[in-house]
Enzyme design. Sequence first.
Site, PDB file in Angstrom:
ATOM      1  CB  SER A 194      27.263  90.914  -8.152  1.00 16.93           C
ATOM      2  OG  SER A 194      28.482  90.362  -8.346  1.00 16.93           O
ATOM      3  NE  ARG A 195      23.801  94.641  -1.759  1.00 20.00           N
ATOM      4  CZ  ARG A 195      24.432  95.508  -1.192  1.00 20.00           C
ATOM      5  NH1 ARG A 195      25.520  95.632  -0.727  1.00 20.00           N
ATOM      6  NH2 ARG A 195      23.765  96.659  -1.090  1.00 20.00           N
ATOM      7  CB  THR A 198      30.837  81.435  -2.432  1.00 25.92           C
ATOM      8  OG1 THR A 198      31.379  82.001  -3.773  1.00 25.92           O
ATOM      9  CG2 THR A 198      29.457  80.931  -2.870  1.00 25.92           C
ATOM     10  CB  SER A 199      33.759  86.226  -3.229  1.00 28.15           C
ATOM     11  OG  SER A 199      33.030  87.264  -3.059  1.00 28.15           O
ATOM     12  CB  THR A 203      32.667  95.217  -7.323  1.00 27.53           C
ATOM     13  OG1 THR A 203      33.830  94.374  -7.642  1.00 27.53           O
ATOM     14  CG2 THR A 203      32.969  96.763  -7.446  1.00 27.53           C
ATOM     15  CG  ASP A 256      29.461  79.374 -13.010  1.00 26.33           C
ATOM     16  OD1 ASP A 256      28.556  79.833 -13.466  1.00 26.33           O
ATOM     17  OD2 ASP A 256      30.896  79.794 -12.937  1.00 26.33           O
ATOM     18  CE  LYS A 288      33.427  81.859 -10.928  1.00 22.02           C
ATOM     19  NZ  LYS A 288      32.503  82.835 -11.241  1.00 22.02           N
TER      20      LYS A 288
END
Lengths: 502, 502
Positions: A194-195, A198-199, A203, A256, A288
């Site tokens: 994924s893009r 929030t980070s 990758t 989540d 997390k």
Amino acid sequence: MLLKVKTIDIVTGKKSVLLNEKDAKALDVRVHDRVSISKGGKTTVALVEITHTFVNPGEVGVFRDLVDDLSIVEGEELEVAPTRTPSSVLYIRKKMRGGSLSRDEIYSIVRDVVNHALSELELAAFLLAEEYLGMSMEETEHLTRAMAETGAMLDFGELVVDKHSIGGVPGNKVSLLIVPIVAAAGLKIPKTSSRAITSPAGTADTMEVLAPVEFSAEEVKRIVRRVGGCIVWGGALNIAPADDIFIRVEYPLGIDPRPQMLASILAKKLAVGAKVVVLDIPTGREAKVETMEEARQLAQEFVELGRRLGINIRCGITYGGQPVGYAVGPALEAREALEALHGKGPLSLIEKSVALAGLLMEEARTVPRGSGSQVARDILQSGKALSKMKEIIEAQGGNPEITPDEIPVGNKHIVITSPIDGYITSISNYAIRSIARAAGAPVDKGAGVLLHVKAGHVVKKDQPIMEIFAERSVKLAEAQSLFYTLKPVVIEGMLLDEFPSY
Amino acid sequence: MLLKVKTIDIVTGKKSVLLNEKDAKALDVRVHDRVSISKGGKTTVALVEITHTFVNPGEVGVFRDLVDDLSIVEGEELEVAPTRTPSSVLYIRKKMRGGSLSRDEIYSIVRDVVNHALSELELAAFLLAEEYLGMSMEETEHLTRAMAETGAMLDFGELVVDKHSIGGVPGNKVSLLIVPIVAAAGLKIPKTSSRAITSPAGTADTMEVLAPVEFSAEEVKRIVRRVGGCIVWGGALNIAPADDIFIRVEYPLGIDPRPQMLASILAKKLAVGAKVVVLDIPTGREAKVETMEEARQLAQEFVELGRRLGINIRCGITYGGQPVGYAVGPALEAREALEALHGKGPLSLIEKSVALAGLLMEEARTVPRGSGSQVARDILQSGKALSKMKEIIEAQGGNPEITPDEIPVGNKHIVITSPIDGYITSISNYAIRSIARAAGAPVDKGAGVLLHVKAGHVVKKDQPIMEIFAERSVKLAEAQSLFYTLKPVVIEGMLLDEFPSY
């Protein structure tokens, strides 16, 4: 009721129409109720929004999402009628009342999610019911399968393995090492990622520094057949498309839910046909998962869900109490990963990568149990992983011969030095993530944080402890100011008395 | 970032702006994030919506809600910047995590609700946390006070009493009897009520058949000072304005969280300064409360919350297993209430009204405990309640001399007869409500259902069991078709074997 179309060029992400409040009253519908919209023989269902100004009585405002759906043209007439609540909404209410959902009920919900037929409120109700009431493993299995099967399903016609991290720790660029290692060992690994949400770097954002990452399913298959692996953005493949829609609601709610997290990750693995998957569960302060107990519990759930889905899962519980390696931000991370492939990377990055790659090879029966990480280390040190990464970069259309030094990083930067002698007590994931984002990552690829120290290191007064990189001065200043607010690096003797305020 | 205003004439019910996705990316904001909007010295906060078509890069779409707020004009430039999550949202998340909220935290949330500063998702998250995690009585007290104090607070300068039903049973027109009875006994009763949301007739809808119901706070005070009572629509008074906003989210979610129900009712009583309140809790099959045990539990919570708020509450647990009286729908109910004031109404309506009016007079110490319902009955039978109702109708601008027969009802109607000899086993609240609404109530005042029988009555074959009234033929047909689908009246010997399908 026959209403004249007024098209509205806004994409709302759901199927909705705008009615004048007089017409809504006559139809006895309220905001969030549904109406059927018919044209010729075709009918679709839309959510109602109400205005007393933008459309007049006798008109229906049709948002872009629906315009394309029914090939609606400005000024034509549509039959608009009240319609019943769709069954998926009734199933969501059943779940809200504490009921348990059948396979068909869960598929009905997920199909309507993918068709944009549910309102955000209904999605929120479903996700919050999961959050507060939980889901059985059986329900979670149906949810996972439904999320996979309502999107593209890839079939590589041979054994496919995969790797995934549940995330939460900055600088976690291990996929850029693991994929070439296991591909060099002869396994097929179509890594979709994924893009960042929030980070500071997903990758896909990091890989994009080295090569394009947006490919169709056919292109991914071709690349993987040719070179054994890829690192691409999952968003372009239409795999488990419900996931992005769920995430758009989870993010503003700050939730989540566990069943959703399990389903979200494994639906994508199911969709690419992976039979062996290694899962990275970073565990530690401000990750997390914060405790080993939680991590083991989660690992057990992943393994059990995998078993039901026919996916052989091995979980690696890894140290997530500080960033992985030293670099945080797309270009900085790509550079650090490439350095590691050249044999010059930081220990924490290399150890984590070979450990997870080793687990994956063991589980795929490529190497005997117990020898995986040594085999992975050999592949890395021999330069085979680097050669494989060059093949992957080339297959994805990047420059395979790029060296770490040639990767451009932000040309605005500051070095932050230690104000005292001492040793590093801790480095805050939260603060590093926030500073790197404030610096412009992931939108500005060259922005981010480069640590010079990690927890446990000894520092002298005036020794550099970190650098912040940015592409824009205003972003650099924001990140610098956040550094002083968040105090990401705790040096013994200096900030110990501020611990309770963290 | 300076952006040029493009005004959008849609009222969204929240403060939001539309950004082009390029600008959103540059600002690092996503859908549902917030930005600050500044013009001159004034700043406000808005929720972000994103488009890639309707507004261009460099433009900001401003919805009607905000246009008025900052006196924004087309084409001018606004400074748009990312801003922090408001504290109210952090408090909602605290509640979601199972925390308990302080007075200040709850006031902060309710203030932002009233200012339209929260998104529907955030409201849903708050309401669903209440639904699943509950609220302590202390939190509920703060919520009630915050909802009252963020709206208009009326002060009549003397003892004020009030009456409220938690709803759920059709045909419940008792306020039209109770208000004139207790006002005739010399008490002040400024009855504010709602319009129907999902029912066929709210008290305000029914009263509106006899007189206007929309008044300002000052007008209500004048009317009550002059004639002792009123029956008006609460919506025009701005009392507890947060309530309508909460309801707009509860309705599509199909929830009615207990703390919210308590706060919603008592906030309005607090706002009109009522010191003595009688609460009607209809209990029975297909009512909001189905068992006596639930009803007693709810009554206890109302009394306890009232005690904390300084409101003396008495609850009447009443039979709610079938409609009250025979008439359902605004005009039919107004007619039946007026008949009862003329001494010719149905027993169930009269008994319920005098019982509740009696409780109210006892609690207000106007009459000795134990004699309330007899005093109420005397007032009703003596014609004093009718005279008082005429004063109220006149004070609200209606025709005080209207007789029941002069009230117009729908001129399209059908009579439904019994297909067999038998006796009535039950009458479904749900089905009667649905049929009356399908017939056009409450929008069409003359639409509704007139029962000819109640549970326990004996019927002969071909004897009329109910009539459906409508103002439009199409609505009559819809209601009739629903009659055959829903089978609202169960006659012994005929439908008993269909019970499980209900």
